[in-house]
Design an enzyme around this catalytic site. Sequence first.
Site, PDB file in Angstrom:
ATOM      1  N   GLU A  94       0.815  -1.215   0.000  1.00 17.89           N
ATOM      2  CA  GLU A  94       0.000   0.000   0.000  1.00 17.89           C
ATOM      3  C   GLU A  94       0.849   1.266   0.000  1.00 17.89           C
ATOM      4  O   GLU A  94       0.520   2.233  -0.704  1.00 17.89           O
ATOM      5  CB  GLU A  94      -0.943   0.006   1.208  1.00 17.89           C
ATOM      6  CG  GLU A  94      -2.157  -0.892   1.080  1.00 17.89           C
ATOM      7  CD  GLU A  94      -1.845  -2.364   1.326  1.00 17.89           C
ATOM      8  OE1 GLU A  94      -2.723  -3.215   1.050  1.00 17.89           O
ATOM      9  OE2 GLU A  94      -0.730  -2.649   1.799  1.00 17.89           O
ATOM     10  N   HIS A 163      -9.789  -5.548  10.685  1.00 19.60           N
ATOM     11  CA  HIS A 163     -10.437  -5.307   9.397  1.00 19.60           C
ATOM     12  C   HIS A 163     -11.807  -4.651   9.569  1.00 19.60           C
ATOM     13  O   HIS A 163     -12.612  -4.664   8.637  1.00 19.60           O
ATOM     14  CB  HIS A 163     -10.615  -6.631   8.632  1.00 19.60           C
ATOM     15  CG  HIS A 163      -9.334  -7.318   8.311  1.00 19.60           C
ATOM     16  ND1 HIS A 163      -8.645  -8.055   9.240  1.00 19.60           N
ATOM     17  CD2 HIS A 163      -8.615  -7.385   7.161  1.00 19.60           C
ATOM     18  CE1 HIS A 163      -7.551  -8.556   8.674  1.00 19.60           C
ATOM     19  NE2 HIS A 163      -7.507  -8.156   7.413  1.00 19.60           N
TER      20      HIS A 163
END
Length: 371
Positions: A94, A163
Site C-alpha cells: 500500500e 479489518h
Amino acid sequence: MLGILGKRVARGGIYASTIRSQSFLFASKNYSSTAKEMTVRDALNSALDEEMSADPKVFVMGEEVGEYQGAYKISKGLLEKYGPDRVVDTPITEAGFTGIGVGAAYHGLKPVIEFMTFNFSMQAIDHIINSAAKSNYMSAGQISVPIVFRGPNGAAAGVGAQHSHCYAAWYSSCPGLKVLAPYSSEDARGLLKAAIRDPDPVVFLENELLYGESFPVSAEVLDSSFCLPIGKAKIEREGKDVTITAFSKMVGFSLQAAEILAKEGISAEVINLRSIRPLDRSTINASVRKTNRLVTVEEGFPQHGVGAEICASVVEDSFEYLDAPVERITGSDVPTPYAANLERMAFPQIEDIVRAAKRACHRSVPMAAVA
C-alpha cells in the site's frame, strides 16, 4: 512506474493532455420518473467506467483490480476495456502504490487508488496525509492533487478488529482532504463521479455490506453527466419530532428505526450526511431548529467521533433550540470482537436508535434510571 506514466503524458498517448472542465455537471434535462434498481457495486463500477471513458487521465490502481476484476468486483470489466496501462495491478504494498498514485496526481493524472479495506490504508497514511492532503497548501496553490482513495470502510461480518475499523473521523480531521461516505446507489454514482472530477484528494469510504444492496435509481442518476455536490447532505425522510444523522450503512438502520418510531407517533427526520468533510452543518442545524432534538448515529468509536463534531456544531449554533440532550449512538469503545454475538453488541443496532430517539422525545425511561 511514475516515469512511465509521465512519458505517456508527454507523448500524448492514453493520458492525453486535453483537460476537461473541473466544473460539476448537474443534469437539467427532463427525465422519466420511472426508476430501475441498481446495486451499489454496479453504481460504483459504472461511475468508474464512465469517468475513465470521458477522461483519459483517469486510471485505477490497487491490489487485484485488474486480472481478478477487484476484490469486490468494483473494477469488473475495466481491464478488458481500458488495458493494463489504466487498470494497474500492484503487489501487496500500500505504501508503494499509494505513493506512486500521489506522484502521478502531481503530474496531472487522476488516479483512483483502491484499498482492499481502509484498514490497510494505515500502511499508506503518510502519503495520504503528508504527501496528498497538505501539498496544495504548502505549495501556495501551485500543486493540485486530484486523487481518490477508495475502498470498504468499517465493519463487515466476522473479520475481526484489524479489518473492522471506521476511519471517517480519522480522515475527516485532516485539512486538505475531502471525505465522502455513500449509502445508496445514487450516492455511490454521484459522489464517486464528484470525487474523480475534484481537483483535491478525496477519501471515499464505502461499506462492504452495502455492495450487494439494490436501490432504485432514476434516469437522471443513470445519465453520464449526473454528479452530486460535495459537502451537501440529503434529507432521506422528513420529520418534525427528532433529527437523526447518519452515514453509510447506518442510514439504512436509521430509516428502519424511523419506520418503527412512526408507528408510535414519533416523526423522525433522517439526514444522510453523504459528505463527512466538508460537513453540511447548515442542513443539520436547520433540521434541529425544526425538531428541537438530535440523535447522531455512526459505527465508529465514541471519542472524537463524527457524532461528537455534529454535537459540537449544534451546541455552538443551535443550543437554544434543543429541548433535550443530544443522543450519540456509536460503536463500542473496544476493538471489534470476532465472535458474532459480541460483534453485534459492539455496533449500533436499529433498536438502539429507536431507544435513543424515544429518550430524546421523553417517551421512555432515561438510561441512568435503567442502570
